[in-house]
Design an enzyme around this catalytic site. Structure first.
Site, PDB file in Angstrom:
ATOM      1  N   LYS A 112      17.469   3.950   0.812  1.00 50.28           N
ATOM      2  CA  LYS A 112      18.403   3.999   1.978  1.00 50.28           C
ATOM      3  C   LYS A 112      19.594   3.005   1.581  1.00 50.28           C
ATOM      4  O   LYS A 112      19.703   1.660   1.982  1.00 50.28           O
ATOM      5  CB  LYS A 112      17.851   3.314   3.270  1.00 50.28           C
ATOM      6  CG  LYS A 112      16.617   4.192   3.779  1.00 50.28           C
ATOM      7  CD  LYS A 112      16.208   3.258   5.066  1.00 50.28           C
ATOM      8  CE  LYS A 112      15.120   3.870   5.703  1.00 50.28           C
ATOM      9  NZ  LYS A 112      14.329   2.774   6.666  1.00 50.28           N
TER      10      LYS A 112
ATOM     11  N   ARG B 245       0.209   6.951   7.443  1.00 47.91           N
ATOM     12  CA  ARG B 245       0.397   6.691   6.011  1.00 47.91           C
ATOM     13  C   ARG B 245      -0.163   8.119   5.578  1.00 47.91           C
ATOM     14  O   ARG B 245       0.235   8.586   4.553  1.00 47.91           O
ATOM     15  CB  ARG B 245      -0.621   5.649   5.639  1.00 47.91           C
ATOM     16  CG  ARG B 245       0.133   4.331   5.542  1.00 47.91           C
ATOM     17  CD  ARG B 245      -0.683   3.340   4.553  1.00 47.91           C
ATOM     18  NE  ARG B 245      -0.571   2.016   4.985  1.00 47.91           N
ATOM     19  CZ  ARG B 245       0.420   1.038   4.632  1.00 47.91           C
ATOM     20  NH1 ARG B 245       1.240   1.645   3.768  1.00 47.91           N
ATOM     21  NH2 ARG B 245       0.501  -0.080   5.103  1.00 47.91           N
TER      22      ARG B 245
ATOM     23  N   ASP C 190       4.207   3.592   6.427  1.00 50.61           N
ATOM     24  CA  ASP C 190       3.610   3.599   7.894  1.00 50.61           C
ATOM     25  C   ASP C 190       4.596   3.014   8.713  1.00 50.61           C
ATOM     26  O   ASP C 190       5.611   2.465   8.495  1.00 50.61           O
ATOM     27  CB  ASP C 190       2.393   2.591   7.490  1.00 50.61           C
ATOM     28  CG  ASP C 190       3.085   1.154   7.375  1.00 50.61           C
ATOM     29  OD1 ASP C 190       3.761   1.032   6.361  1.00 50.61           O
ATOM     30  OD2 ASP C 190       2.476   0.227   7.994  1.00 50.61           O
TER      31      ASP C 190
ATOM     32  N   LYS D  48       0.906  -1.034  -0.017  1.00 46.80           N
ATOM     33  CA  LYS D  48       0.120   0.201   0.188  1.00 46.80           C
ATOM     34  C   LYS D  48       0.971   1.461  -0.071  1.00 46.80           C
ATOM     35  O   LYS D  48       0.257   2.312  -0.500  1.00 46.80           O
ATOM     36  CB  LYS D  48      -0.977   0.017   1.047  1.00 46.80           C
ATOM     37  CG  LYS D  48      -1.803  -1.019   1.061  1.00 46.80           C
ATOM     38  CD  LYS D  48      -2.627  -1.055   2.840  1.00 46.80           C
ATOM     39  CE  LYS D  48      -2.652  -2.403   3.355  1.00 46.80           C
ATOM     40  NZ  LYS D  48      -2.943  -2.363   4.907  1.00 46.80           N
ATOM     41  N   GLY D  49       2.207   0.951   0.281  1.00 53.00           N
ATOM     42  CA  GLY D  49       2.948   2.204   0.529  1.00 53.00           C
ATOM     43  C   GLY D  49       3.329   3.366  -0.576  1.00 53.00           C
ATOM     44  O   GLY D  49       3.196   4.510  -0.217  1.00 53.00           O
TER      45      GLY D  49
ATOM     46  N   ASP E 263      14.702  -0.230   0.723  1.00 45.45           N
ATOM     47  CA  ASP E 263      15.311  -0.516   1.990  1.00 45.45           C
ATOM     48  C   ASP E 263      16.552  -1.645   1.905  1.00 45.45           C
ATOM     49  O   ASP E 263      17.633  -1.347   1.339  1.00 45.45           O
ATOM     50  CB  ASP E 263      14.316  -0.817   3.007  1.00 45.45           C
ATOM     51  CG  ASP E 263      14.777  -0.977   4.470  1.00 45.45           C
ATOM     52  OD1 ASP E 263      15.850  -0.070   4.574  1.00 45.45           O
ATOM     53  OD2 ASP E 263      14.361  -1.763   4.927  1.00 45.45           O
TER      54      ASP E 263
HETATM   55  P1  IMP Z   1      12.791  -3.647   1.374  1.00 45.42           P
HETATM   56  O1  IMP Z   1      12.215  -5.132   0.769  1.00 45.42           O
HETATM   57  O2  IMP Z   1      13.571  -4.156   2.404  1.00 45.42           O
HETATM   58  O3  IMP Z   1      13.712  -2.913   0.299  1.00 45.42           O
HETATM   59  O4  IMP Z   1      11.575  -2.935   1.805  1.00 45.42           O
HETATM   60  C1  IMP Z   1      10.879  -2.317   1.116  1.00 45.42           C
HETATM   61  C2  IMP Z   1       9.572  -1.748   1.687  1.00 45.42           C
HETATM   62  O5  IMP Z   1       9.890  -1.871   3.253  1.00 45.42           O
HETATM   63  C3  IMP Z   1       9.115  -0.464   1.342  1.00 45.42           C
HETATM   64  O6  IMP Z   1       8.548  -0.598   0.261  1.00 45.42           O
HETATM   65  C4  IMP Z   1       8.355   0.041   2.612  1.00 45.42           C
HETATM   66  O7  IMP Z   1       6.958  -0.479   2.241  1.00 45.42           O
HETATM   67  C5  IMP Z   1       9.215  -0.547   3.810  1.00 45.42           C
HETATM   68  N1  IMP Z   1       9.852   0.257   4.409  1.00 45.42           N
HETATM   69  C6  IMP Z   1      11.438   0.475   4.218  1.00 45.42           C
HETATM   70  N2  IMP Z   1      11.888   1.287   5.118  1.00 45.42           N
HETATM   71  C7  IMP Z   1      10.688   1.869   5.528  1.00 45.42           C
HETATM   72  C8  IMP Z   1      10.666   3.030   6.647  1.00 45.42           C
HETATM   73  O8  IMP Z   1      11.807   3.748   6.890  1.00 45.42           O
HETATM   74  N3  IMP Z   1       9.289   3.199   6.955  1.00 45.42           N
HETATM   75  C9  IMP Z   1       8.142   2.849   6.521  1.00 45.42           C
HETATM   76  N4  IMP Z   1       8.482   1.753   5.611  1.00 45.42           N
HETATM   77  C10 IMP Z   1       9.650   1.380   5.173  1.00 45.42           C
HETATM   78 MG    MG Z   2       6.491  -0.566   0.021  1.00 42.12          MG
END
Ligand code: IMP
Ligand code: MG
Length: 180
Positions: free
Chosen positions: A135, A169, A163, A47-48, A107
């Site tokens: 990040k 959100r 979120d 949903k982000g 992330d």
């Molecule tokens: P990844 O698979 O670890 O790269 O995570 C990606 C998803 O984690 C993003 O699309 C976000 O939904 C969530 N996420 C990563 N960092 C944050 C943050 O700082 N705040 C909120 N959600 C995060």
């Molecule tokens: Mg996301």
């Protein structure tokens, strides 16, 4: 809404500037390849990226076909579980289509790696990634961000779709959440 624990990181107008700059690059890059017969398929990660997608897509002047996908990696914490579950797939066949994945933040990179591999396996013509934020210090797997609004340090961010346990959100700004 626990506003004492939040510190504004990007105000609404700064977020919108990032969105416009990304849209400008995408309009330029796809203007020769995106046609009414072959629109760019945009995959919003729910949903982000809902809010990011809604704003970015309305800045695009090329033909687009809007899709949504949902993966889950986070449980009820600020740490990724490391395992990606496909909760909702695309609803259209993307064979021979150009596809652009929208995510609000990269992330560990696991979500975007999972999705790029999934779409490549579905024989997409091209798969590119657009993340509003990234990040880099948190990366665990390599993923190419074709479009990135801004790199950020290792803060936990909320607002504009981001979120914490489904909270925050709807905030217009992006803020750092302390003591989560
Ligand atoms: P990844 O698979 O670890 O790269 O995570 C990606 C998803 O984690 C993003 O699309 C976000 O939904 C969530 N996420 C990563 N960092 C944050 C943050 O700082 N705040 C909120 N959600 C995060
Ligand atoms: Mg996301």
């Amino acid at each position: 809404m626990n506003s004492g624990a939040l510190k504004t990181f990007l105000a609404q107008n700064e977020v919108q500037k990032l969105v416009q700059s990304l849209a400008h690059q995408i309009n330029e890059d796809y203007k020769q390849v995106s046609t009414d017969e072959n629109p760019l398929v945009i995959a919003i990660t729910l949903k982000g990226a809902l809010f990011f997608g809604a704003d970015l897509i309305r800045e695009l002047t090329i033909p687009v076909y809007v899709e949504t996908i949902r993966v889950a990696s986070y449980g009820a914490s600020t740490q990724s579980s490391g395992k990606i579950n496909l909760v909702k797939d695309l609803e259209t066949d993307i064979k021979d289509k150009n596809i652009l994945i929208l995510d609000e933040i990269a992330d560990t990179g696991r979500t975007l790696k999972f999705l790029t591999e999934l779409f490549a396996a579905k024989s997409a013509k091209s798969v590119k990634v657009c993340a509003l934020l990234s990040k880099p210090s948190r990366r665990e797997v390599e993923v190419k961000l074709d479009y990135c609004g801004r790199e950020v340090d290792d803060f936990f961010l909320v607002g504009y779709g981001l979120d914490f346990n489904e909270k925050y959100r709807q905030l217009k700004d992006i803020s750092i959440l302390f003591n989560a």
